[in-house]
Design an enzyme around this catalytic site. Structure first.
Site, PDB file in Angstrom:
ATOM      1  N   ASP A   1       0.820  -1.206   0.000  1.00  0.00           N
ATOM      2  CA  ASP A   1       0.000   0.000   0.000  1.00  0.00           C
ATOM      3  C   ASP A   1       0.865   1.273   0.000  1.00  0.00           C
ATOM      4  OD1 ASP A   1      -2.304   1.600   0.331  1.00  0.00           O
ATOM      5  OD2 ASP A   1      -2.082   1.557   2.509  1.00  0.00           O
TER       6      ASP A   1
ATOM      7  N   GLU B   1       3.123  -8.055   7.767  1.00  0.00           N
ATOM      8  CA  GLU B   1       1.842  -8.695   7.446  1.00  0.00           C
ATOM      9  C   GLU B   1       1.945  -9.850   6.459  1.00  0.00           C
ATOM     10  OE1 GLU B   1      -1.297  -5.987   6.556  1.00  0.00           O
ATOM     11  OE2 GLU B   1      -1.233  -5.120   8.554  1.00  0.00           O
TER      12      GLU B   1
ATOM     13  N   TYR C   1      -6.810  -2.855  12.813  1.00  0.00           N
ATOM     14  CA  TYR C   1      -7.594  -1.702  12.368  1.00  0.00           C
ATOM     15  C   TYR C   1      -9.046  -1.812  12.801  1.00  0.00           C
ATOM     16  CZ  TYR C   1      -3.579   0.003   9.833  1.00  0.00           C
ATOM     17  OH  TYR C   1      -2.343   0.511   9.528  1.00  0.00           O
TER      18      TYR C   1
ATOM     19  N   GLU D   1       0.581  -1.099  14.268  1.00  0.00           N
ATOM     20  CA  GLU D   1      -0.244  -0.252  13.391  1.00  0.00           C
ATOM     21  C   GLU D   1      -1.651  -0.184  13.953  1.00  0.00           C
ATOM     22  OE1 GLU D   1      -0.359  -1.124   9.168  1.00  0.00           O
ATOM     23  OE2 GLU D   1       1.795  -1.525   9.100  1.00  0.00           O
TER      24      GLU D   1
HETATM   25  C1  GCB Z   1      -1.481  -2.228   6.815  1.00  0.00           C
HETATM   26  C2  GCB Z   1      -0.185  -2.187   6.106  1.00  0.00           C
HETATM   27  C3  GCB Z   1       0.179  -0.792   5.646  1.00  0.00           C
HETATM   28  C4  GCB Z   1      -1.055  -0.086   5.103  1.00  0.00           C
HETATM   29  C5  GCB Z   1      -2.066   0.023   6.204  1.00  0.00           C
HETATM   30  C6  GCB Z   1      -3.363   0.688   5.733  1.00  0.00           C
HETATM   31  O1  GCB Z   1      -1.777  -3.139   7.526  1.00  0.00           O
HETATM   32  O2  GCB Z   1       0.862  -2.743   6.850  1.00  0.00           O
HETATM   33  O3  GCB Z   1       1.159  -0.900   4.671  1.00  0.00           O
HETATM   34  O4  GCB Z   1      -0.755   1.160   4.576  1.00  0.00           O
HETATM   35  O5  GCB Z   1      -2.396  -1.262   6.661  1.00  0.00           O
HETATM   36  O6  GCB Z   1      -3.490   1.893   5.859  1.00  0.00           O
HETATM   37  O7  GCB Z   1      -4.211  -0.017   5.209  1.00  0.00           O
END
Ligand code: GCB
Length: 621
Positions: free
Chosen positions: A185, A429, A483, A519
């Site tokens: 990403d 990941e 997330y 994250e």
């Molecule tokens: C993740 C990834 C990261 C992305 C992020 C996102 O888990 O490790 O590279 O940018 O989520 O914002 O979706």
């Protein structure tokens, strides 16, 4: 021990025996267009690029993607060509000197010619490579030419991973139409990203230095190993070693290519949140006259004295518990993409200190040595990550593993002496729920452990379900990307606490290791407001991170939770997709480094955490 790479990769530094000459500036550039083989068939490296076709000026270092007004260059996949001319001083034309051409990094597969002769090739971005080129240089009166061909094509076996997909439906696409799919990403910036330079050493030279430190009763113990290179190596050659403090005063001495030096009353390297004199760097000065001619090579390596240990529940720096407060970052900025930029580096470190963050992860690849230098000197802790992002089913192949092992070696070789680096992150990941990833990560972890004499802990930013994960058994610390309230239950911030606590507890139960969140976050368009909070607004980012923080505070009391890294330090560019509005907007800062409301929340939290939880700690400016 079997090494896949050869030689050291000391950062080029001037000394009384060494000279550097930067080749930064405007180079000539063109893409191969649709004829990928043209440059090789027509030997573009055999004369100036401007004589074999049209060229445009291209800055080095910089990504080429955002420099022009041409979308075809921005989105280009395949071979691009660079060249420039330079003079090598006449005094360099002697058998007593070695002249090396070094690239801080180029993305991804790179071939370099000097005066039409092939000098070196390198697979993968983000890490330096070099070659002796003295024998390829013209005599001092004529100029020299360096030509570089770079290919940014990714495959299931490159790191990061990707794939080329041909679209064969001619009702929809012209013949030969293809796209490059990325398993990650961030924008696939390419080009010569870091400094290109020439440096000299004596013909017999210091090839590598490894410094490992320990602390015993206020005495700093510095174990070192010097590797020498070059022709006519004198086996009985001796080296002299001097340790100098910050003022340049010699405080300890040794002799020989290996040894142990004691530094009485050592000033330890501390993170800037833990000590009034953070980031204390000594200099390891090595002098070796190892050739038959007796010419001395001198190299001065900055290093810090500190220890890192992981217990069942704690992450310890110099024996004291360290709680990671920071972010995942990117090398990313407008116009220059991933190109090295000193102004940006200085600004980012000022922001890190303003925010009160004590650490960052080099998501998702090794950052420039010039960035790492600042982390060392300013006392900012780094989790150093390899570009192993996007490892899924088809990627766990022998070919990928072989490359992964090389990349681990290249990273450890480059950063092994850095006090700021406290942990290696060997992937981001991966599909670590797959059985096939077990042997894969076992091999990578074993290689990393065998290479890093100081035995820094290993981690991965994990995202699979704890119960199904097979990689954590090979690690020392579990990092988790989650997330809640964003990719799952978007807009439902009230669920975050419950979900996060259950998730982290499970990771702890499964692994029995220290756990941290590497994250968490929410896309947020700066200037977009709504109350009650709504996804993509500044209010929602503030609300979401507030819920995480409450849960982190509960977890901290449990005694095994060692850190929180928000995603992301700043907004960054991604590929064009309908899930990204001109890039990923999870930054607490905008791409041009201005704070969103969340930056102030993070700032207040990090400052408060430092000032409240550890009474002898404060943020020292
Ligand atoms: C993740 C990834 C990261 C992305 C992020 C996102 O888990 O490790 O590279 O940018 O989520 O914002 O979706």
């Amino acid at each position: 021990m079997y090494f896949l790479t050869s030689g050291g990769m000391l950062y080029p530094r001037d000394s009384e025996s060494r000279e550097t000459k930067e080749l930064s500036g405007m180079w000539s550039f063109r893409t191969s267009g649709s004829d990928q083989d043209a440059g090789f068939r027509e030997q573009w490296y055999s004369k100036p690029l401007s004589q074999t076709g049209p060229v445009i000026p291209m800055p080095v270092p910089a990504s080429y993607n955002d420099i022009t007004q041409d979308a075809a260059i921005r989105d280009y996949v395949g071979w691009v060509w660079y060249d420039r001319e330079f003079f090598a001083p006449t005094r360099w034309r002697t058998d007593d000197l070695r002249v090396v051409l070094r690239f801080g990094s180029a993305h991804y597969y790179t071939i370099v010619w000097v005066n039409g002769q092939r000098a070196v090739s390198h697979d993968g971005g983000h890490l330096p490579f070099e070659a002796d080129v003295g024998h390829l240089l013209s005599d001092g009166r004529r100029g020299n030419r360096v030509t570089v061909a770079i290919n940014n094509t990714l495959s299931p076996f490159t790191l990061p991973t990707g794939s080329i997909e041909y679209k064969n439906d001619t009702n929809m696409y012209p013949p030969g139409y293809f796209v490059q799919n990325l398993n990650f990403d961030f924008f696939n910036y390419a080009g010569i990203h870091r400094t290109v330079l020439l440096y000299t050493t004596p013909a017999t030279y210091i090839d590598d230095i490894t410094v490992v430190t320990d602390v015993r009763d206020a005495v700093g113990v510095v174990r070192y190993n010097l590797t020498l290179g070059g022709r006519d190596l004198n086996p009985s050659a001796t080296c002299k070693v001097v340790i100098r403090d910050k003022e340049g005063t010699a405080i300890a001495k040794s002799a020989g290519v290996q040894g142990e030096v004691k530094v009485a009353d050592a000033i330890l390297w501390w993170p800037f949140t833990m000590h009034p004199q953070p980031g204390y760097m000594y200099t390891f000065e090595a002098r070796c006259a190892a050739g038959q001619e007796g010419v001395e090579d001198v190299y001065r390596l900055p290093f810090g004295i500190r220890t890192v240990n992981v217990t069942k529940s704690e992450f310890l720096i110099n024996g004291r518990p360290f709680y990671f407060m920071g972010f995942g970052k990117h090398e990313d900025a407008n116009i220059r993409g991933k190109g090295l930029d000193y102004a940006l580096i200085a600004k980012d470190f000022n922001l890190i200190r303003w925010l009160g963050a004590n650490s960052f992860r080099t998501s998702h690849y090794p950052y420039a040595e010039e960035i790492m230098d600042q982390a060392d000197r300013q006392g900012v802790v780094v989790i150093d990550e390899v570009p192993a992002v996007g490892l899924h089913k088809e990627n766990f192949a022998k070919q990928t593993l072989q490359h992964h092992l090389v990349v681990i070696e290249e990273l450890i070789r480059r950063d092994k002496n850095r006090p700021s680096v406290v942990m290696w992150s060997i992937a981001n990941e991966p599909s670590s729920n797959l059985a096939v990833s077990n042997d894969y990560f076992k091999a990578v972890a074993e290689r990393a452990r065998s290479l890093d004499v100081s035995r820094r802990p290993l981690t991965i930013a994990l995202s699979s379900a704890a119960a199904k994960d097979v990689a954590h058994q090979h690690l020392d610390v579990v990092m988790v990307n989650r997330y809640f309230g964003w990719y799952s239950d978007p807009g439902r911030a009230q669920l975050i606490g419950r979900q996060l606590l259950a998730c982290i507890e499970e990771w702890r139960n499964v692994s029995g290791k220290p756990v941290m969140v590497s994250e968490y976050g929410a896309d947020t368009i700066a200037g977009m407001h709504m109350d009650p909070p709504y996804v993509f607004t500044e209010e929602y980012q503030v609300q979401l991170i507030g819920e995480y923080h409450k849960a982190f505070d509960v977890l901290r009391k449990k005694g095994y939770f060692v850190g929180e890294l928000i995603w992301n330090f700043a907004d960054f560019m991604t590929a064009q997709t309908i899930t990204r509005v001109v890039g990923n907007k999870k930054g607490i800062l905008t791409r041009d480094r201005q704070p969103k409301a969340s930056a102030h929340v993070i700032r207040r939290r990090y400052h408060q955490l430092v000032n409240s939880s550890l009474d002898d700690c404060a943020i020292y400016w």
